[in-house]
Design an enzyme around this catalytic site. Sequence first.
Site, PDB file in Angstrom:
ATOM      1  N   GLN A  53      -2.769  11.649  -1.848  1.00  0.00           N
ATOM      2  CA  GLN A  53      -1.514  11.002  -2.480  1.00  0.00           C
ATOM      3  C   GLN A  53      -1.231  10.568  -3.539  1.00  0.00           C
ATOM      4  O   GLN A  53      -0.132  10.357  -4.132  1.00  0.00           O
ATOM      5  CB  GLN A  53      -0.980  10.167  -1.274  1.00  0.00           C
ATOM      6  CG  GLN A  53      -1.726   8.856  -0.943  1.00  0.00           C
ATOM      7  CD  GLN A  53      -0.608   8.164  -0.123  1.00  0.00           C
ATOM      8  OE1 GLN A  53      -0.876   8.855   0.940  1.00  0.00           O
ATOM      9  NE2 GLN A  53       0.526   7.815  -0.215  1.00  0.00           N
ATOM     10  N   SER A  68       5.688  -6.026  -2.310  1.00  0.00           N
ATOM     11  CA  SER A  68       5.179  -5.086  -3.099  1.00  0.00           C
ATOM     12  C   SER A  68       4.213  -5.283  -3.231  1.00  0.00           C
ATOM     13  O   SER A  68       3.639  -6.773  -4.166  1.00  0.00           O
ATOM     14  CB  SER A  68       5.758  -4.411  -3.801  1.00  0.00           C
ATOM     15  OG  SER A  68       4.503  -3.689  -4.614  1.00  0.00           O
ATOM     16  N   SER A  69       2.176  -4.849  -3.269  1.00  0.00           N
ATOM     17  CA  SER A  69       1.194  -5.145  -3.544  1.00  0.00           C
ATOM     18  C   SER A  69       1.870  -5.107  -4.989  1.00  0.00           C
ATOM     19  O   SER A  69       0.760  -5.674  -5.543  1.00  0.00           O
ATOM     20  CB  SER A  69      -0.183  -3.851  -3.012  1.00  0.00           C
ATOM     21  OG  SER A  69       0.400  -3.339  -2.584  1.00  0.00           O
ATOM     22  N   GLU A  97      10.917   1.410   5.426  1.00  0.00           N
ATOM     23  CA  GLU A  97      12.704   1.646   4.639  1.00  0.00           C
ATOM     24  C   GLU A  97      12.535   1.946   3.436  1.00  0.00           C
ATOM     25  O   GLU A  97      12.795   2.445   2.632  1.00  0.00           O
ATOM     26  CB  GLU A  97      13.103   0.863   5.671  1.00  0.00           C
ATOM     27  CG  GLU A  97      13.805   1.595   6.927  1.00  0.00           C
ATOM     28  CD  GLU A  97      15.153   0.917   7.284  1.00  0.00           C
ATOM     29  OE1 GLU A  97      15.597   0.198   6.277  1.00  0.00           O
ATOM     30  OE2 GLU A  97      15.842   1.001   8.441  1.00  0.00           O
ATOM     31  N   LYS A  98      11.690   0.664   2.639  1.00  0.00           N
ATOM     32  CA  LYS A  98      11.493   0.718   1.266  1.00  0.00           C
ATOM     33  C   LYS A  98      11.222   2.024   0.550  1.00  0.00           C
ATOM     34  O   LYS A  98      11.905   2.228  -0.226  1.00  0.00           O
ATOM     35  CB  LYS A  98      10.413  -0.402   0.669  1.00  0.00           C
ATOM     36  CG  LYS A  98      10.155  -1.012  -0.487  1.00  0.00           C
ATOM     37  CD  LYS A  98      10.030  -1.879  -0.730  1.00  0.00           C
ATOM     38  CE  LYS A  98       8.555  -2.012  -1.415  1.00  0.00           C
ATOM     39  NZ  LYS A  98       7.479  -0.939  -2.242  1.00  0.00           N
ATOM     40  N   MET A 110      -2.257   1.724   3.584  1.00  0.00           N
ATOM     41  CA  MET A 110      -3.850   1.614   2.624  1.00  0.00           C
ATOM     42  C   MET A 110      -4.144   0.336   2.177  1.00  0.00           C
ATOM     43  O   MET A 110      -4.603   0.279   1.358  1.00  0.00           O
ATOM     44  CB  MET A 110      -3.022   2.529   0.961  1.00  0.00           C
ATOM     45  CG  MET A 110      -2.900   4.397   1.911  1.00  0.00           C
ATOM     46  SD  MET A 110      -2.941   5.124   0.282  1.00  0.00           S
ATOM     47  CE  MET A 110      -1.734   4.278  -0.665  1.00  0.00           C
ATOM     48  N   GLY A 111      -3.713  -0.745   3.068  1.00  0.00           N
ATOM     49  CA  GLY A 111      -4.668  -1.634   2.499  1.00  0.00           C
ATOM     50  C   GLY A 111      -3.038  -2.117   1.616  1.00  0.00           C
ATOM     51  O   GLY A 111      -2.940  -2.607   1.236  1.00  0.00           O
ATOM     52  N   HIS A 156       3.533  -5.242   5.313  1.00  0.00           N
ATOM     53  CA  HIS A 156       3.005  -4.770   6.393  1.00  0.00           C
ATOM     54  C   HIS A 156       3.541  -5.638   7.199  1.00  0.00           C
ATOM     55  O   HIS A 156       2.714  -5.312   8.457  1.00  0.00           O
ATOM     56  CB  HIS A 156       1.700  -4.785   6.134  1.00  0.00           C
ATOM     57  CG  HIS A 156       0.860  -3.885   4.243  1.00  0.00           C
ATOM     58  ND1 HIS A 156       0.959  -3.818   3.604  1.00  0.00           N
ATOM     59  CD2 HIS A 156       1.248  -2.612   4.295  1.00  0.00           C
ATOM     60  CE1 HIS A 156       0.594  -3.490   2.759  1.00  0.00           C
ATOM     61  NE2 HIS A 156       0.895  -2.041   3.022  1.00  0.00           N
ATOM     62  N   HIS A 214       0.228  -6.773   3.147  1.00  0.00           N
ATOM     63  CA  HIS A 214       1.211  -8.594   2.388  1.00  0.00           C
ATOM     64  C   HIS A 214       2.354  -8.352   3.534  1.00  0.00           C
ATOM     65  O   HIS A 214       2.659  -7.607   4.459  1.00  0.00           O
ATOM     66  CB  HIS A 214       2.125  -8.160   0.863  1.00  0.00           C
ATOM     67  CG  HIS A 214       2.783  -7.110   0.505  1.00  0.00           C
ATOM     68  ND1 HIS A 214       3.783  -6.779   1.875  1.00  0.00           N
ATOM     69  CD2 HIS A 214       1.637  -5.683   0.284  1.00  0.00           C
ATOM     70  CE1 HIS A 214       3.795  -4.813   1.709  1.00  0.00           C
ATOM     71  NE2 HIS A 214       3.982  -5.387   0.594  1.00  0.00           N
TER      72      HIS A 214
HETATM   73  O1  PAF Z   1       2.954   3.658   2.674  1.00  0.00           O
HETATM   74  C1  PAF Z   1       1.658   3.941   2.999  1.00  0.00           C
HETATM   75  O2  PAF Z   1       1.598   3.342   2.764  1.00  0.00           O
HETATM   76  C2  PAF Z   1       1.509   5.374   2.786  1.00  0.00           C
HETATM   77  O3  PAF Z   1       1.538   6.158   1.996  1.00  0.00           O
HETATM   78  C3  PAF Z   1       0.816   5.841   4.682  1.00  0.00           C
HETATM   79  C4  PAF Z   1       1.959   6.540   4.777  1.00  0.00           C
HETATM   80  C5  PAF Z   1       0.090   4.818   5.016  1.00  0.00           C
HETATM   81  C6  PAF Z   1      -0.808   7.647   4.153  1.00  0.00           C
HETATM   82  O4  PAF Z   1      -1.041   7.497   3.748  1.00  0.00           O
END
Ligand code: PAF
Length: 281
Positions: free
Chosen positions: A61, A185-186, A148-149, A30-31, A37, A34
């Site tokens: 979500q 984490s962001s 896994e976080k 979701m951008g 990712h 960090h």
């Molecule tokens: O973990 C995330 O960043 C989101 O839940 C995901 C898997 C990209 C789905 O929107």
Amino acid sequence: MQICRSVEACRSAVRALKSEKGRVAFVPTMGALHEGHMALVEKAREVGDSVVASLFINPTQFGQASDFETYPRDEERDLAMFEAAGVDAVLIPDVSEIYPEGNETIVETTRLANMLHGIVRPGHFRGVTTVVARLFNIVQPDIAVFGEKDYQQLQVIRRMVRDLHFPVEIFGVPTRRAPDGLALSSRNARLSNESRKAATVLSRALDAATERAKSGQSIAQIRSAIETVIAGEPLAELRGLDIVEAQTLEPLGAQFDRPTAIMLSVEIDGVLLIDQKELYP
Ligand code: PAF
């Protein structure tokens, strides 16, 4: 690096990558990227022949519209990070591309999504599986990589893939941490200097639990080790502590005698942080 804003553009990029290079590994995000990712991208490069990422802030979500609206957005920075990490193509769809007008299909793991974190965030995991199923159908990857976080999210996705026979191999990547143990984490960017120091309480609590587990102590003693460490940090409020069977997330008996997952959420000065640990007897 190819930028794809439509389903069609993404499918044609993936077709070319599959025929030129082989197996495609997918990293949905979701951008607000960090180093955590980037660890997912590294794993994707290791296990796949090419890497496709997605940048999509999924409205379904989020519990509250305001959380979705204020979610950090910096497309230029995120794309530069993907490019530097060697991503081959990025899908950046509009909301209407993923959720076309009149769409009504949802995907839900009915048990796993509605327990533990799913109780405090109703609808959250249904939103995750709904978007991940759509992204899988658009990208059609051979492999997908998740952190896994977000332990419950990983189990929910594994179950969906198994139940719906998605031909996608799922890899979980261990949490990347700062040198002092804080899980990246962001949300860490929202911590003041003082609360950033206090935030190490999560990994310290999990370390204390690991020590107790290694010395053969019971689940109640492992739980109490975590609660004691959190209670010792004045800025920390324990918001959730689940000690469950790894993968199934089922309740455990009194003894630490099977693979166990600890899922911890702690609020530090208004910022909710999560961490997790799997323990093996
Ligand atoms: O973990 C995330 O960043 C989101 O839940 C995901 C898997 C990209 C789905 O929107």
